[in-house]
Motif scaffolding. Structure first.
Motif, PDB file in Angstrom:
ATOM      1  N   GLN A  20     -89.139  50.707  -7.692  1.00 37.39           N
ATOM      2  CA  GLN A  20     -90.455  50.754  -8.532  1.00 37.39           C
ATOM      3  C   GLN A  20     -90.165  48.938  -7.851  1.00 37.39           C
ATOM      4  N   SER A  21     -89.419  48.529  -7.870  1.00 36.46           N
ATOM      5  CA  SER A  21     -89.528  46.903  -7.204  1.00 36.46           C
ATOM      6  C   SER A  21     -89.972  47.265  -5.780  1.00 36.46           C
ATOM      7  N   ALA A  22     -89.937  47.802  -5.113  1.00 35.79           N
ATOM      8  CA  ALA A  22     -90.522  47.959  -3.374  1.00 35.79           C
ATOM      9  C   ALA A  22     -92.314  48.367  -3.528  1.00 35.79           C
ATOM     10  N   LEU A  23     -91.881  49.471  -4.779  1.00 37.70           N
ATOM     11  CA  LEU A  23     -93.366  49.429  -4.444  1.00 37.70           C
ATOM     12  C   LEU A  23     -94.832  48.134  -5.208  1.00 37.70           C
ATOM     13  N   ALA A  24     -93.474  47.830  -6.295  1.00 41.42           N
ATOM     14  CA  ALA A  24     -94.291  46.727  -6.609  1.00 41.42           C
ATOM     15  C   ALA A  24     -94.874  44.842  -5.767  1.00 41.42           C
ATOM     16  N   ARG A  45    -105.887  47.801 -14.798  1.00 42.15           N
ATOM     17  CA  ARG A  45    -107.175  47.193 -14.101  1.00 42.15           C
ATOM     18  C   ARG A  45    -107.424  48.032 -13.332  1.00 42.15           C
ATOM     19  N   LEU A  46    -108.661  49.051 -13.138  1.00 43.01           N
ATOM     20  CA  LEU A  46    -109.015  49.879 -11.761  1.00 43.01           C
ATOM     21  C   LEU A  46    -108.645  48.765 -10.217  1.00 43.01           C
ATOM     22  N   SER A  47    -108.643  47.401  -9.966  1.00 49.90           N
ATOM     23  CA  SER A  47    -108.716  46.364  -8.617  1.00 49.90           C
ATOM     24  C   SER A  47    -106.333  46.889  -8.793  1.00 49.90           C
ATOM     25  N   THR A  48    -106.059  46.855  -9.663  1.00 51.10           N
ATOM     26  CA  THR A  48    -104.396  46.923  -9.389  1.00 51.10           C
ATOM     27  C   THR A  48    -103.914  48.990  -9.146  1.00 51.10           C
ATOM     28  N   LEU A  49    -104.587  49.503  -9.409  1.00 51.10           N
ATOM     29  CA  LEU A  49    -104.322  51.437  -9.765  1.00 51.10           C
ATOM     30  C   LEU A  49    -104.970  51.145  -8.388  1.00 51.10           C
ATOM     31  N   ARG A  50    -106.204  50.913  -7.572  1.00 52.92           N
ATOM     32  CA  ARG A  50    -106.281  50.569  -6.226  1.00 52.92           C
ATOM     33  C   ARG A  50    -105.490  49.577  -4.904  1.00 52.92           C
ATOM     34  N   ARG A  51    -104.565  48.511  -5.856  1.00 55.89           N
ATOM     35  CA  ARG A  51    -103.647  48.063  -4.497  1.00 55.89           C
ATOM     36  C   ARG A  51    -102.499  49.655  -4.959  1.00 55.89           C
ATOM     37  N   ILE A  52    -101.959  49.421  -5.695  1.00 56.83           N
ATOM     38  CA  ILE A  52    -100.481  50.001  -6.393  1.00 56.83           C
ATOM     39  C   ILE A  52    -100.979  51.674  -5.749  1.00 56.83           C
ATOM     40  N   VAL A  53    -102.194  52.287  -5.146  1.00 58.78           N
ATOM     41  CA  VAL A  53    -102.196  53.619  -4.327  1.00 58.78           C
ATOM     42  C   VAL A  53    -102.326  53.505  -3.190  1.00 58.78           C
ATOM     43  N   ASN A  54    -103.167  51.958  -2.915  1.00 60.33           N
ATOM     44  CA  ASN A  54    -102.945  51.853  -1.794  1.00 60.33           C
ATOM     45  C   ASN A  54    -101.918  51.424  -0.567  1.00 60.33           C
ATOM     46  N   ALA A  55    -100.603  50.960  -1.644  1.00 57.67           N
ATOM     47  CA  ALA A  55    -100.200  51.181  -1.228  1.00 57.67           C
ATOM     48  C   ALA A  55     -98.307  51.856  -0.900  1.00 57.67           C
ATOM     49  N   LEU A  56     -98.828  52.869  -1.988  1.00 57.58           N
ATOM     50  CA  LEU A  56     -98.024  54.440  -1.604  1.00 57.58           C
ATOM     51  C   LEU A  56     -98.948  55.247  -0.491  1.00 57.58           C
ATOM     52  N   ASP A  57    -100.059  54.647  -0.257  1.00 58.65           N
ATOM     53  CA  ASP A  57    -100.668  55.982   0.978  1.00 58.65           C
ATOM     54  C   ASP A  57     -99.688  54.981   2.139  1.00 58.65           C
TER      55      ASP A  57
END
Length: 179
Positions: A20-24, A45-57
């Protein structure tokens, strides 16, 4: 676009071997926020979710950027070029529209429909007299999803770096990428 559930995010993070720390850190958010999102305690928020999904991608190596899709050679006209020259260039290149650049900076666009709507003989007028608004601009690191969203409303997207045009992306480029 289908939004991932908290369970989807947790499973994908675990499949990639991320804490979780690395993803954060990669997403620019706090570890407790990742924990609360994955636990279903908070709706991001959608912008936060987008940043998380982009980090996963990015962790998965899936992110396609503007610089991967763009054409570096940008066929364009200047605001003071004659409309007739712009039409000749469009016909010669088999394009229905062109960006209008002044010293490498996007200042407008001209299309066949702009010329038709101007009416009469506009061939000797400068492009600036009949041009439309500029295509939107993105940075070279913009994602394909951001570009696709813009192409839902515009015919092309200009890629700029430090205000200078470095490429162009059209719907045809996205279609070629997706196929």
């Amino acid at each position: 676009m289908e939004l991932p559930t908290p369970q989807d995010l947790r499973e994908r993070r675990n499949e990639l071997g991320l804490t979780q720390s690395a993803l954060a850190e990669a997403a620019g958010v706090s570890q407790p926020l990742i924990a609360r999102i994955e636990g279903g305690d908070v709706d991001p928020r959608l912008s936060t979710l987008r940043r998380i999904v982009n980090a996963l991608d990015e962790a998965e190596g899936e992110v396609v950027r503007a610089e991967d899709l763009m054409h570096e050679t940008v066929i364009s006209v200047a605001p003071d070029d004659a409309v007739a020259d712009a039409v000749d260039l469009m016909e010669g290149e088999a394009y229905s529209q062109l960006p209008v650049l002044q010293n490498g900076v996007p200042v407008g666009s001209i299309s066949q429909s702009d010329v038709v709507q101007a009416g009469g003989d506009v061939s000797e007028l400068p492009v600036s007299e009949v041009m439309s608004e500029s295509f939107p601009t993105v940075a070279p690191d913009a994602t394909v999803d951001e570009i696709r969203n813009l192409l839902d409303h515009y015919k092309a997207v200009m890629v700029t770096d430090g205000g200078e045009t470095v490429g162009i992306i059209t719907e045809a480029d996205i279609a070629a990428y997706l196929s």
